[in-house]
Every structure is written in C-alpha cells, then in structure tokens.
Motif scaffolding. Structure first.
Motif, PDB file in Angstrom:
ATOM      1  N   TYR A  51       0.947  -0.932  -0.071  1.00  0.00           N
ATOM      2  CA  TYR A  51      -0.116   0.425  -0.162  1.00  0.00           C
ATOM      3  C   TYR A  51       0.778   1.391  -0.302  1.00  0.00           C
ATOM      4  CZ  TYR A  51      -3.440  -3.491   1.671  1.00  0.00           C
ATOM      5  OH  TYR A  51      -4.473  -4.468   1.576  1.00  0.00           O
ATOM      6  N   ARG A  52       0.380   2.023  -0.846  1.00  0.00           N
ATOM      7  CA  ARG A  52       1.670   3.175  -1.094  1.00  0.00           C
ATOM      8  C   ARG A  52       2.525   3.143  -1.444  1.00  0.00           C
ATOM      9  NH1 ARG A  52      -2.821   6.231  -1.294  1.00  0.00           N
ATOM     10  NH2 ARG A  52      -3.935   6.764   0.232  1.00  0.00           N
ATOM     11  N   SER A  56       2.505  -3.313   4.901  1.00  0.00           N
ATOM     12  CA  SER A  56       0.919  -2.734   5.870  1.00  0.00           C
ATOM     13  C   SER A  56       1.409  -2.040   6.893  1.00  0.00           C
ATOM     14  CB  SER A  56      -0.049  -4.259   5.527  1.00  0.00           C
ATOM     15  OG  SER A  56       0.427  -4.607   7.214  1.00  0.00           O
ATOM     16  N   HIS A  60       5.183  -1.461  -8.260  1.00  0.00           N
ATOM     17  CA  HIS A  60       5.738  -2.257  -6.064  1.00  0.00           C
ATOM     18  C   HIS A  60       6.461  -3.248  -5.877  1.00  0.00           C
ATOM     19  CE1 HIS A  60       2.889   1.877  -6.243  1.00  0.00           C
ATOM     20  NE2 HIS A  60       1.795   0.981  -6.609  1.00  0.00           N
ATOM     21  N   GLY A  81       0.351  -7.273  -4.675  1.00  0.00           N
ATOM     22  CA  GLY A  81       0.660  -5.693  -4.874  1.00  0.00           C
ATOM     23  C   GLY A  81      -1.031  -5.898  -6.469  1.00  0.00           C
TER      24      GLY A  81
END
Length: 179
Positions: free
Chosen positions: A64-65, A69, A107, A102
């Motif tokens: 994430y981003r 996590s 990523h 992902g």
C-alpha cells in the motif's frame, strides 16, 4: 523445524494469505511444521510469541502506497530486539522469507524495505530474493498460477534449508543488531 507464516493483509484469505500459504506448502514439503497467522484481528502478543517459537518466519504483506502494510509495521514495532532495556529478541538468529503482493509490478521494490528492516534492524537472515506477486500471478483470489505456486514452493523449501543453516551455526545465530 517450525515455520510460521504471517499475512499482513487486512482481509482473511486474500491474495497475500494465498501467497504466504504457498511458501508454507513448500516448507511443509521439505519437512517443516507450518502455521499461517493472518494479522487482521490477531493479538499482537500471541503473534510475537509464535515468532519466538519459530525456526523461520514468512512475512507477507500487500503493498500500500509503495510499502508494506500498517498491520505488519505494527507487529514489527511491537517486536523487541533485545536492545535499550528490552528483554527479548524473538527474531534474532531467525531465518525469514518475504512475499509481497500488489496490483501491478510497479511496487516490487517495496520488498527491499521489508528485507532491510528485517536484516538490519532485527538481525534476521533473510532469504534472497524476496517474492513479489502482482494480480497476474493469480488464477483467482485464492489460487496462484502454476509458475507462481512453484516459485513459492521453492522459496519455502529454501527457507527450511536456510533456517537449518542458521540454527546450525553458532556464528550466524549470535549476530545482533549493531544499533
């Protein structure tokens, strides 16, 4: 040989759990006893205790981003290193594998961040390279395609070998974080 798989995804049975389970299947085929723990809803103290009892750990997380996590970060932040007054170091002298998932291949470098934290901060012997699976590696949410499943199984077997080497080496087991 006891191998614990940690899935840092928020959803039980998601793609990350599928990937971690595939690594555990490879470890099981190599003779290890395995257990999958999904962090969503798990008690962090119980997870740390499971890590402490393990010979090896598979750390899995969705990306994430561009990073792993918050659930996995919370676990790692709650895991002592035996430094600055801490009384335990459950990851020190442990072998680990990483598997991140992902939406796309963009990523995959997030795996480096997790590996660096495990190796540098916790003195974990991390199997390289780590695994990264995007959506194209799955038949459906709970099934890896044959190539991905075979690769994950190979990583599981290699993790068992790495854990045996680490446990059999007083020098590797004694390495501690520098800071």
């Amino acid at each position: 040989m006891n191998v614990v798989g940690i899935s840092g995804g928020p959803d039980a049975g998601g793609r990350t759990s599928t990937a971690v389970a595939a690594v555990l299947a490879g470890a099981g085929s190599a003779g290890a006893t395995t257990r999958l723990i999904e962090l969503g809803g798990a008690d962090v103290a119980d997870v740390v205790a499971a890590i402490d009892a393990a010979d090896a750990v598979v750390f899995g997380s969705p990306v994430y981003r561009a990073t792993y996590s918050a659930l996995l970060k919370t676990l790692l932040e709650a895991t002592e290193r035996g430094r600055w007054g801490e009384t335990t170091q459950p990851l020190q002298g442990t072998a680990a594998a990483t598997v991140l998932t992902g939406a796309s291949g963009h990523h995959f470098l997030a795996a480096n961040d997790l590996r660096n934290v495990l190796a540098g901060f916790f003195a974990v012997q991390v199997l390289a390279p780590g695994l990264y699976f995007d959506h194209s590696a799955y038949v459906d949410r709970s099934t890896l395609a044959d190539d991905g499943a075979a690769l994950a199984a190979a990583h599981g077997a290699a993790l068992v070998d790495l854990a045996a080497a680490v446990r059999g080496s007083a020098a590797l087991s004694a390495l501690v974080p520098q800071v």
